[in-house]
Structures are given as C-alpha cells and as structure tokens.
Design an enzyme around this catalytic site. Structure first.
Site, PDB file in Angstrom:
ATOM      1  N   HIS A 179       0.848  -1.194   0.000  1.00  0.00           N
ATOM      2  CA  HIS A 179       0.000   0.000   0.000  1.00  0.00           C
ATOM      3  C   HIS A 179       0.883   1.244   0.000  1.00  0.00           C
ATOM      4  O   HIS A 179       1.773   1.391   0.848  1.00  0.00           O
ATOM      5  CB  HIS A 179      -0.933  -0.007   1.209  1.00  0.00           C
ATOM      6  CG  HIS A 179      -2.049  -0.996   1.061  1.00  0.00           C
ATOM      7  ND1 HIS A 179      -2.507  -1.786   2.085  1.00  0.00           N
ATOM      8  CD2 HIS A 179      -2.799  -1.310  -0.031  1.00  0.00           C
ATOM      9  CE1 HIS A 179      -3.494  -2.550   1.630  1.00  0.00           C
ATOM     10  NE2 HIS A 179      -3.683  -2.292   0.353  1.00  0.00           N
TER      11      HIS A 179
ATOM     12  N   GLU B 239       1.867   3.526   3.119  1.00  0.00           N
ATOM     13  CA  GLU B 239       2.355   2.864   4.335  1.00  0.00           C
ATOM     14  C   GLU B 239       3.892   2.835   4.322  1.00  0.00           C
ATOM     15  O   GLU B 239       4.531   1.788   4.343  1.00  0.00           O
ATOM     16  CB  GLU B 239       1.692   1.484   4.449  1.00  0.00           C
ATOM     17  CG  GLU B 239       0.174   1.642   4.596  1.00  0.00           C
ATOM     18  CD  GLU B 239      -0.647   0.363   4.418  1.00  0.00           C
ATOM     19  OE1 GLU B 239      -0.079  -0.733   4.487  1.00  0.00           O
ATOM     20  OE2 GLU B 239      -1.875   0.490   4.195  1.00  0.00           O
TER      21      GLU B 239
ATOM     22  N   HIS C 250       2.299  -3.986   6.787  1.00  0.00           N
ATOM     23  CA  HIS C 250       1.333  -2.914   6.515  1.00  0.00           C
ATOM     24  C   HIS C 250       1.349  -1.939   7.675  1.00  0.00           C
ATOM     25  O   HIS C 250       2.070  -2.115   8.651  1.00  0.00           O
ATOM     26  CB  HIS C 250      -0.080  -3.500   6.362  1.00  0.00           C
ATOM     27  CG  HIS C 250      -0.297  -4.189   5.063  1.00  0.00           C
ATOM     28  ND1 HIS C 250      -0.967  -3.618   4.018  1.00  0.00           N
ATOM     29  CD2 HIS C 250       0.112  -5.408   4.639  1.00  0.00           C
ATOM     30  CE1 HIS C 250      -0.984  -4.458   2.998  1.00  0.00           C
ATOM     31  NE2 HIS C 250      -0.321  -5.555   3.353  1.00  0.00           N
TER      32      HIS C 250
ATOM     33  N   GLU D 247       0.449  -5.309  10.911  1.00  0.00           N
ATOM     34  CA  GLU D 247       0.033  -3.905  10.841  1.00  0.00           C
ATOM     35  C   GLU D 247       0.888  -3.156  11.851  1.00  0.00           C
ATOM     36  O   GLU D 247       0.797  -3.412  13.062  1.00  0.00           O
ATOM     37  CB  GLU D 247      -1.452  -3.750  11.177  1.00  0.00           C
ATOM     38  CG  GLU D 247      -2.387  -4.454  10.200  1.00  0.00           C
ATOM     39  CD  GLU D 247      -2.733  -3.631   8.971  1.00  0.00           C
ATOM     40  OE1 GLU D 247      -2.173  -2.518   8.806  1.00  0.00           O
ATOM     41  OE2 GLU D 247      -3.562  -4.100   8.172  1.00  0.00           O
TER      42      GLU D 247
HETATM   43  O1  0X9 Z   1      -7.001  -4.058   4.223  1.00  0.00           O
HETATM   44  C1  0X9 Z   1      -5.851  -4.460   4.021  1.00  0.00           C
HETATM   45  O2  0X9 Z   1      -5.425  -4.749   2.922  1.00  0.00           O
HETATM   46  C2  0X9 Z   1      -4.907  -4.612   5.202  1.00  0.00           C
HETATM   47  N1  0X9 Z   1      -5.038  -3.507   6.101  1.00  0.00           N
HETATM   48  S1  0X9 Z   1      -4.516  -2.015   5.656  1.00  0.00           S
HETATM   49  O3  0X9 Z   1      -4.989  -1.065   6.638  1.00  0.00           O
HETATM   50  N2  0X9 Z   1      -2.949  -1.951   5.726  1.00  0.00           N
HETATM   51  O4  0X9 Z   1      -4.968  -1.747   4.340  1.00  0.00           O
HETATM   52  C3  0X9 Z   1      -5.243  -5.864   5.977  1.00  0.00           C
HETATM   53  C4  0X9 Z   1      -5.223  -7.098   5.167  1.00  0.00           C
HETATM   54  C5  0X9 Z   1      -5.331  -8.298   6.012  1.00  0.00           C
HETATM   55  N3  0X9 Z   1      -6.429  -9.126   5.655  1.00  0.00           N
HETATM   56  C6  0X9 Z   1      -7.639  -9.053   6.282  1.00  0.00           C
HETATM   57  N4  0X9 Z   1      -7.889  -8.176   7.190  1.00  0.00           N
HETATM   58  N5  0X9 Z   1      -8.545  -9.978   5.960  1.00  0.00           N
HETATM   59 ZN    ZN Z   2      -1.880  -1.894   4.006  1.00  0.00          ZN
END
Ligand code: 0X9
Ligand code: ZN
Ligand code: CA
Ligand code: CA
Ligand code: CA
Length: 349
Positions: free
Chosen positions: A105, A108, A239, A312
C-alpha cells in the site's frame, strides 16, 4: 472485530487523491527522475531512488552475502527490487527461504523502512552477531522493500502527503488504481471482501492478478518452486497501521476450511501469537478485522502453503495521519520487530 474501520481511517487522504486522479496516465517507460524527498521534517524516509541507492550500498558493502535483482516492472515501468541475503548468495542453496514484502500500500511508508531495516540488520550484523550470522548462514532471506513504488512516489510527489493506497494503473471510467491487496489470484472476488467500484479504495481490479505488481510477485513466488517444492517457508507482508499480527485466512471466519486443516491453522496461530508477544501487537486471524478476498496472505497460504502473516505496524489508532508517523519513529518501530522476525526465521524449516 479487532478494531480498525477502513472507511474512517482513509477519509481525508482519499478525497485529495480522487480529486487529482484525472491527470493522464504516464507512459510505460522507466521514469527519468524520482521525487526529491519526503515532505519537510520526514526526510529520514526513503524515496524510491534513495531505496535503490541503499540496496546498492548494502550489496557493495557485503558482496558475499547479497544479491540484488528485480521481480519485474510496475505499471509505470519502475523495477521492483528484491535482495537476497545468505551465505554464498550467488548460489541457490538448499536452505529454507523466508520472504519479507513491504509497501504494498503506497502510503504505508513506515513498512518500506521496516524492510530496509531487515536488510541492514542481516548484512551489517553478519560476522559479528552470532544470531544474525546463524540465520544468514542457514536461511535465504528475500526482501522486497517496495511492491508499489509507483503509488509510493505518487503519494509524496506534491511535496505533501496525498493519502494514496492503490497502484497507479488507470481504470475504465477514468479513475486510477487497483488495491493490490485485493487483486491476488487465490479466491479472488469470492466473498464480498473487496470493492467492484474502480474509484473505491479497495477496488479489486477487473480480473485476478490484473495489476503488474501482483503478477510480478506471484511469478516470483511461483518461480521459487524447485523440484516440485516451494522453497519459501515463511513470509511477512508489512502494513500500517493498528499494531496487529494477523494470520490467514482473510476470506472466511472459519479456521479449518478448504485449503487449511485445523492443525495447520493452530500452527499458524501459535507462531503468530508468539510473534505478537514479542512486539506487543494484537494477534488475530485476518478476517477478525474484516473479510478480504484476493489478499497476499490468502494467496501465499492458499497457493503455496507458506507460513504467512500480515503485520500492521505503528500506531495503534489514528486518522489518516496514522499513515505518516514522524521519521523519528523509524528506528524504534522497526527495531521493535527484530524479535518477531527472528521467531519467523527460526520457524522457517
Ligand atoms: O485491508 C488491508 O489490505 C490490510 N489492512 S490495511 O490497513 N494496511 O490496508 C489488511 C489485510 C489483512 N487481511 C484481512 N484483514 N482480511
Ligand atoms: Zn496496508
Ligand atoms: Ca529521504
Ligand atoms: Ca546460502
Ligand atoms: Ca534456495
């Protein structure tokens, strides 16, 4: 639910980014000149050019244990660097491989620093630190510090932070960007865990692996199957933010399910919990946070049975400013994960 609400967190940045999305797509040639640096006060973060210079410097200072190459090109034509760190780095030895990916991302940026810290630690510490030396001698450490350099450069290209998340690939209808973490091929679009709307922050793309950055990473991991055996045993995709250690699957709340036995789930969970104890993050299954389909971790486990985690990073909470901690946080927040990285390496057998 473990906490973060995607829609709230991104609000401020998204508005700015969408308003600027009308500029014509850049040609698919290597961009001549990168962004000068991060906004004033945050120069400690690495731009794409600074990242490549840092990787070249690590290789020239430690030629025997490093090898630098590219997994492929981004939409805009930037190379996506990968560095291998191991003894006899020029030789593909029969040692467990461990992959670290960062900056999937765009905004980040702390995660790019996390991968660079891993590179620095396992090169600079070689020969003097016994633990580091042992890992470098017995493993092959693969680091992709920025999977989304187009997005990262765009995010800082105005001299301020745009709050950009996706890649920079144009969509039908005029918007820009696919969410790379919804575009991987395992059960893509299965479970309402992504958006079908091209302008959305979690747009899954028109088809699985439609993003060149996703195709490059998948092809690279596929290429690590040697003699029918996947060489990569463990993986962290970094992330930000929320301070969590997450394990698959993301597309379902089930633990045992198609492609994962209860014993496999329990193994993923126990290593995840151990890592979370070491860094003070909150552990959980990725779907505890929210359901995602097409994320990198589901693909890594679902396709290749790699022990795979989503970290994260710092901070625990915040608004869109949570993506932009001051550069004074780089050292404390990256070294904070040294223990967790070592736990992963130890479990990659
Ligand atoms: O939404 C995402 O892609 C990730 N969080 S972020 O805030 N960095 O964008 C988390 C991905 C992990 N997978 C799930 N939460 N299912
Ligand atoms: Zn992310
Ligand atoms: Ca800098
Ligand atoms: Ca080796
Ligand atoms: Ca090998």
């Amino acid at each position: 639910m473990l906490g973060k609400r995607r829609g709230l967190v991104v609000a401020a940045g998204v508005v700015a980014a969408v308003a600027l999305a009308g500029s014509p797509a850049q040609a698919r040639t290597a961009p001549e000149q990168g962004v000068a640096d991060f906004p004033s006060g945050d120069e400690g973060y690495h731009t794409y050019d600074e990242l490549r210079a840092a990787l070249r410097a690590a290789v020239s200072a430690h030629p025997g244990i490093t090898s630098l190459s590219s997994i492929g090109d981004t939409y805009e034509g930037r190379e996506i660097p990968v560095i291998r760190i191991s003894d006899n780095a020029a030789t593909d030895e029969d040692e467990p491989e461990v992959l670290f990916t960062c900056n999937l991302h765009a905004r980040e940026h702390l995660t790019t620093e996390m991968c660079l810290h891993i590179v620095d630690r396992f090169t600079a510490g070689y020969g003097s630190d016994e633990k580091i030396t042992g890992f470098v001698d017995s493993r092959e450490i693969l680091v992709v510090p920025s999977l989304n350099p187009d997005g990262a450069e765009y995010d800082i290209s105005g001299g301020w932070y745009r709050g950009w998340r996706k890649n920079r690939q144009p969509n039908a209808g005029g918007s820009v960007g696919t969410d790379l973490n919804r575009n991987f091929s395992y059960k893509w679009a299965c479970c309402q865990g992504a958006s079908t709307s091209p302008s959305a922050e979690t747009y899954r793309g028109p088809s699985a692996a439609s993003a060149p950055e996703v195709r490059a990473l998948q092809a690279y991991v596929d290429s690590r199957v040697v003699g029918g055996v996947q060489q990569i045993r463990a993986h962290i995709d970094f992330h930000a933010f929320s301070e969590m250690v997450l394990w698959p699957f993301g597309h379902t709340h089930d633990t045992a399910t198609e492609g994962m036995t209860q014993a496999e789930y329990d193994h993923l969970k126990s290593i995840g919990q151990e890592m979370a104890t070491s860094n003070g993050y909150t552990p959980g299954q990725t779907s505890d946070m929210y359901i995602t389909d097409g994320d990198i971790n589901d693909w890594m486990w679902g396709t290749h049975k790699v022990l795979t985690y989503c970290f994260e990073m710092y901070p625990t909470s915040g608004g869109s400013d949570g993506f932009y901690p001051p550069d004074e946080q780089i050292v404390p927040q990256t070294t904070r994960n040294d223990g967790a990285v070592d736990i992963l390496l130890a479990n990659a057998t």
